[in-house]
Design an enzyme around this catalytic site. Structure first.
Site, PDB file in Angstrom:
ATOM      1  N   GLU A   1      10.159   1.340  10.454  1.00 27.17           N
ATOM      2  CA  GLU A   1      11.155   2.411  10.342  1.00 27.17           C
ATOM      3  C   GLU A   1      10.403   3.716  10.529  1.00 27.17           C
ATOM      4  OE1 GLU A   1      14.810   4.012   7.560  1.00 27.17           O
ATOM      5  OE2 GLU A   1      13.103   3.052   6.598  1.00 27.17           O
TER       6      GLU A   1
ATOM      7  N   LYS B   1       0.869  -1.174   0.000  1.00 27.05           N
ATOM      8  CA  LYS B   1       0.000   0.000   0.000  1.00 27.05           C
ATOM      9  C   LYS B   1       0.904   1.221   0.000  1.00 27.05           C
ATOM     10  CE  LYS B   1      -1.817   3.029   1.904  1.00 27.05           C
ATOM     11  NZ  LYS B   1      -1.799   4.507   1.575  1.00 27.05           N
TER      12      LYS B   1
ATOM     13  N   CYS C   1      13.624  10.766   7.141  1.00 26.10           N
ATOM     14  CA  CYS C   1      13.598  10.394   8.556  1.00 26.10           C
ATOM     15  C   CYS C   1      14.969  10.547   9.205  1.00 26.10           C
ATOM     16  CB  CYS C   1      13.087   8.968   8.713  1.00 26.10           C
ATOM     17  SG  CYS C   1      13.944   7.754   7.700  1.00 26.10           S
TER      18      CYS C   1
END
Length: 493
Positions: free
Chosen positions: A251, A176, A285
């Site tokens: 993550e 997805k 990130c």
């Protein structure tokens, strides 16, 4: 007429069962790029069923690990052949620089080649027992259907870091992607079919998180969930996985420190700070969003970083000269701006940036921003902004900066700039982060494992270690003694 994309289920495009679609917009020009299928629980169920049947199909189940590696190599070749197409798609979808995407696409086949090579290298072992007549050995098996939920900031790279080890280990997938970046993931699924992967091994359901992502996370036939995204969403996914006793790899966010000591090469460190927070418009990130500079070099470093930030070329990400493109969507731009305003209300000073730059495009641009007069207790230094905003703070001693760097809920990455070898090793050991860079930043390889500490994640991506995330360990005991069984009430060993 606007181009339309369907889900990709069981080896072919599949129209949404509910009949709905959503628009995807170019964040630089605000033009509608395409429509994508708006997935629901029914679409997710169809994809998971297809993946489950493919997992049990002898065409995939009985394929040798070596032949799985051959398929991954063919997929890598196809990704390389379509690199320019994929790079342009991703730049148009999320605003990343085309020149950066060309670099990523040049490296992306290496991820697939690496795991293709590992496919037949994951071995069990023979375990010694107290009886020579008992043979005990271990073997690693695929888990089953893996649900992968991937983000908008680096969709191809971050999806491949899940897809490649999962397929190498023999699993099937339902992916997805973010609703902002559907096209490239759908295209890779098509390329997987072209490479020869059996129908149903790689499936993609597009749509929104609440409508398609949540049903995928909660689907009872999933054997594992792999997610990259926010810490809050990761916590919810971990709770769902734990309730069903299935694995999850997460993550998540970061608020990474980038530390410059007094003996550092300040020019190089300044470039490392720029790379850490302004590359990819800070939408990563691992962004080095908290910059700690030793007081003796603080002014010099700050001047170099601010001057370079003011000179960054902002504009159309399709142009080679552009150094900073737009943020991926308007809500993200508003979030970044609101954090800068919050920082000012907390007492921070905007040294440069803090506004929409003058750009001849209507998109979601935000100027590279440097905040000073900040401390480690402000929200702008504690919460992930996910944009081109650096908070720069001075420090005096190694112990002080270690305490500041580790004083965060996150533990994804850290940077250290020093010429002192002993200090480099001390910092690497004591920093609470899964990745520590010394005299560089944002370096990565499919061969090097990545793990988030604390609220930055669970599990490992990249490296041979990630293969174990997509397998389960079985212990097999075989009695080679054909004689009568001794006392049945005594456990054998």
């Amino acid at each position: 007429m606007t181009e339309r994309y369907e889900h990709y289920i069981n080896g072919r495009p599949a129209a949404p069962i509910g009949g709905a679609y959503f628009e995807s917009t170019n964040p630089a020009t605000l033009e509608v790029l395409y429509e994508a299928a708006r997935g629901t629980k029914d679409d997710v169920d169809a994809a998971v069923v297809a993946a489950g049947e493919a997992f049990e199909n002898p065409l995939w189940r009985d394929l040798s690990p070596t032949k799985r590696g051959h398929l991954l190599r063919r997929l890598a070749d196809l990704v390389g052949e379509h690199a320019e197409e994929l790079a342009v798609m991703e730049t148009q979808d999320n605003g990343k620089l085309l020149r950066e995407m060309r670099g990523q696409l040049a490296a992306l086949p290496e991820y697939l080649y690496y795991y293709a090579g590992l496919a037949d290298k994951i071995q069990g072992s023979q375990i010694p027992t107290s009886s020579v007549q008992i043979l005990n050995y271990t073997q690693r098996e695929p888990l089953g259907v893996v649900g992968a939920i991937t983000p908008w900031n680096s969709p191809l790279t971050l999806t491949t870091s899940k897809l490649a080890p999962a397929l190498a280990a023999g699993n099937t997938l339902v992916i997805k992607p973010s609703e902002y970046t559907s096209r490239t993931i759908l295209r890779v699924a098509e390329l997987a079919s072209e490479a020869g992967f059996p129908d149903g091994v790689v499936n993609v359901v597009t749509g929104y998180g609440a409508e398609a992502g949540a049903p995928l996370v909660d689907h009872p036939r999933l054997a594992k969930i792999s997610f990259t995204g926010s810490t809050a969403t990761g916590a919810s996914i971990a709770s769902s996985a734990a309730a069903r006793f299935i694995g999850c790899t997460l993550e998540l966010g970061g608020k990474s420190p980038n530390i410059v000591f007094e003996d550092a090469n300040v020019d190089n460190a300044a470039m490392g700070v720029i790379a850490g927070i302004f590359a990819a418009a800070g939408q990563t990130c691992i962004a080095g969003s908290r910059v700690f500079a030793h007081r003796s070099v603080y002014d010099e470093l700050l001047e170099k970083v601010a001057n370079r930030a003011r000179g960054i070329v902002i504009g159309d990400p399709m142009l080679e000269a552009t150094e900073l493109g737009p943020l991926a969507f308007d809500a993200q731009r508003q979030k970044v701006n609101s954090y800068v305003e919050l920082g000012v209300s907390e007492g921070a000073t905007v040294l440069t940036g803090g506004r929409r730059p003058d750009v001849d495009l209507p998109g979601y641009f935000y100027a590279p921003t440097v905040l000073t007069d900040v401390n480690n207790q402000m929200r702008v230094t504690r919460e992930e902004i996910f944009g081109p905003v650096a908070a720069v703070m001075p420090f005096e001693t190694e112990d002080e900066v270690l305490a500041l760097a580790n004083d965060t809920q996150y533990g994804l990455a850290a940077g250290v700039w020093t010429q002192n070898l002993a200090r480099a090793h001390r910092m690497a050991r004591r920093l609470e982060a899964g990745t520590v860079w010394v005299n560089t930043y944002r370096a990565m390889s499919p061969m090097s494992p990545r793990q988030g500490f604390k609220s930055s994640g669970v599990g490992i991506e990249h490296g041979i270690e990630s293969m174990y995330e997509y397998t389960r360990l079985k212990s097999v005991w075989i009695n080679t003694d054909e004689g009568p069984v001794a006392d049945p009430f005594i456990m054998r060993s």
